[in-house]
Design an enzyme around this catalytic site. Structure first.
Site, short mmCIF file in Angstrom:
data_model
loop_
_atom_site.label_atom_id
_atom_site.label_comp_id
_atom_site.label_asym_id
_atom_site.label_seq_id
_atom_site.Cartn_x
_atom_site.Cartn_y
_atom_site.Cartn_z
N GLU A 1 9.65 5.25 -18.92
CA GLU A 1 8.41 5.95 -19.26
C GLU A 1 7.98 5.63 -20.70
O GLU A 1 6.78 5.48 -20.98
CB GLU A 1 8.58 7.46 -19.03
CG GLU A 1 8.74 7.73 -17.53
CD GLU A 1 8.89 9.19 -17.15
OE1 GLU A 1 8.86 10.06 -18.03
OE2 GLU A 1 9.01 9.44 -15.93
N HIS B 1 0.84 -1.22 0.00
CA HIS B 1 0.00 0.00 0.00
C HIS B 1 0.87 1.26 0.00
O HIS B 1 0.45 2.30 0.52
CB HIS B 1 -0.95 0.03 1.20
CG HIS B 1 -1.70 -1.25 1.39
ND1 HIS B 1 -2.94 -1.48 0.82
CD2 HIS B 1 -1.38 -2.38 2.05
CE1 HIS B 1 -3.35 -2.70 1.14
NE2 HIS B 1 -2.42 -3.28 1.88
N LYS C 1 18.89 17.61 -14.66
CA LYS C 1 17.87 16.65 -14.21
C LYS C 1 17.96 15.37 -15.05
O LYS C 1 18.14 15.42 -16.28
CB LYS C 1 16.48 17.29 -14.37
CG LYS C 1 15.37 16.55 -13.64
CD LYS C 1 14.16 17.49 -13.48
CE LYS C 1 13.07 16.86 -12.62
NZ LYS C 1 12.33 15.84 -13.32
N SER D 1 15.40 17.26 -18.65
CA SER D 1 14.53 18.43 -18.70
C SER D 1 15.10 19.48 -19.64
O SER D 1 16.30 19.70 -19.70
CB SER D 1 14.42 19.01 -17.29
OG SER D 1 13.84 20.29 -17.33
#
Ligand SMILES: O=C(O)C[C@H](O)C(=O)O
Length: 437
Positions: free
Chosen positions: A304, A160, A297, A291
């Site tokens: 993804e 969870h 970054k 980025s």
């Protein structure tokens, strides 16, 4: 005016064209059909050899630019079949000066209704054999190698998304290894159904207008050409129902879901570096700036990309489900889109599996100290005391680090280290109880 020129106006202009493997498969079927017809004495060898020559060019991709009909067309795939028939006939005239009739010669003993469902099945089997299966094998092998390497690396378990008992990174990776190995086995088993092709059924499954042994002969020639091991199935099944492709797509769906989960876990472990979990590094991802705005970054771009591909696969599988239910009586009516969508699923998952294996699994560098620290700080470690002092008492101590609780209970540093050793933390049994007698 030929069929293709007229038909294109009536079909959609979605911009989706048939994939390379499907054009390859149409070439293979046409080549085999011409040879079978010549062997049965139904077509002159002169014509058959010309068809075989051009069909080989189709196999090799020479005419991909001429297969122009849209995927969203007649539900039997007549558009695709006639496009191929006409390309062969035109090329025969252009190259050899031999006049072939697209229907009477190139389509002899055939119908789109048996040719196209045969072609899309062999295209999918080939794409599985040559692309997705090797990529999955590599993914499973690398997961196993990394699980072996990291089998003693302890990390916090999370259920969870909250602190749970520790696990090892190896245990997690073995879990994924076995999931992908199961997907591989399931998909391999499902290709057996795809191997039963309906060629020889002609328009409605009876085989009218073909030599009685045409289907069997075509299958033998295709196997000699491709080594795919196809069989002559019941055409009344293979032309009317494409649920064998739906089953295969279902196997791809399970694979896509496993891929989503693996990538999501890796993405969470890679979160940070200072405000996230920071449990692993993925050096390959630094090859491209994450980025355009935030200098330095690094983002999990491969993961993804793979997750979006998997999401798209789930959508394609849904399309296959609906298209597989189209049709009535003798013919399925979603054949082109089922072929196209299943091929896309295979291609996308092959890409995703290959890239994730190479750029995320092989490349993974665990931050062992970070992981260990989370594991030791996990609020759930108090669970180790529950078998000794009971759930209710342990609950009163919940929220405090176990190391602190044990120290207060008078245990020495050596005893605490022993309790918190990776094996005690991550293997079955009541280690503390037996240790304390
Ligand atoms: O194109 C064919 O060979 C047949 C067509 O799909 C039909 O059944 O009308």
């Amino acid at each position: 005016m030929g069929y293709v020129t007229r038909a294109r106006r009536l079909f959609l202009e979605s911009g989706e064209r048939f994939r390379r493997d499907i054009v390859w498969a149409m070439g293979v079927v046409k080549l085999a059909a011409a040879r079978a017809n010549a062997e049965f004495g139904l077509l002159s060898w002169e014509k058959a050899n010309v068809i075989i020559y051009v069909a080989r060019e189709l196999v090799e991709g020479v005419h991909d630019g001429r297969i122009v009909v849209d995927v969203f067309q007649t539900g039997s795939g007549t558009g695709l079949n006639m496009n191929v028939n006409e390309v062969i006939a035109h090329r025969a005239l252009e190259k050899f000066g031999i006049s072939l009739h697209p229907n009477d010669d190139v389509n002899l003993g055939q119908s789109s209704n048996d040719v196209v469902p045969t072609a899309i099945r062999i295209a999918v089997i080939k794409a599985w054999r040559d692309r997705l299966k090797p990529a999955l094998v590599k993914l499973v092998e690398l997961l196993e190698a990394k699980a072996d390497e990291f089998k003693a690396v302890v990390k916090a378990g999370r259920t969870h998304l909250r602190d749970a008992l520790p696990v090892t990174l190896g245990q997690e990776l073995y879990g994924y290894r076995d999931a992908f190995a199961r997907d591989l086995k399931a998909l391999e088993a499902l290709t057996e159904f795809l191997r039963e092709v309906p060629i020889g059924g002609t328009a409605v499954g009876t085989g009218v207008n073909a030599h009685p042994l045409f289907g069997q002969k075509v299958v033998e020639i295709i196997n000699a050409e491709t080594g795919l091991g196809i069989k002559r199935g019941n055409p009344f099944t293979g032309m009317r129902l494409l649920t064998d492709l739906l089953l295969f797509s279902g196997g791809l769906r399970a694979l896509a879901v496993d891929m989503q989960r693996l990538c999501q876990d890796l993405r969470l472990m890679f979160s940070g570096p200072y405000t996230g979990l920071g449990e692993i590094d993925l050096p390959s991802q630094a090859d491209v700036p994450g980025s355009s705005a935030m200098p330095g970054k690094v983002n999990p771009v491969t993961l993804e990309a793979a997750m979006q591909a998997a999401a798209y696969v789930l959508g394609l599988d849904e399309a296959v489900k609906w298209a597989a239910s189209l049709g009535e009586f003798e013919l399925a009516m979603g054949i082109p889109v089922i072929g196209w969508a299943t091929m896309r699923e295979v291609e996308l998952l092959a890409e995703a599996a290959g890239k994730v294996a190479e750029l995320a699994i092989l490349d993974m560098r665990p931050n062992v100290d970070v992981m260990r620290n989370y594991a030791e700080r996990s609020a759930a470690l108090i669970t180790l005391l529950a078998p000794i002092i009971g759930y209710d008492k342990a609950r009163e101590l919940a929220g405090r680090p176990l190391r602190e609780v044990l120290k207060e209970a008078g245990l020495s540093d050596a005893e605490i280290e022993d309790i918190l050793n990776p094996v005690n933390l991550t293997t079955p049994g009541f280690k503390m109880k037996s240790r304390r007698g």
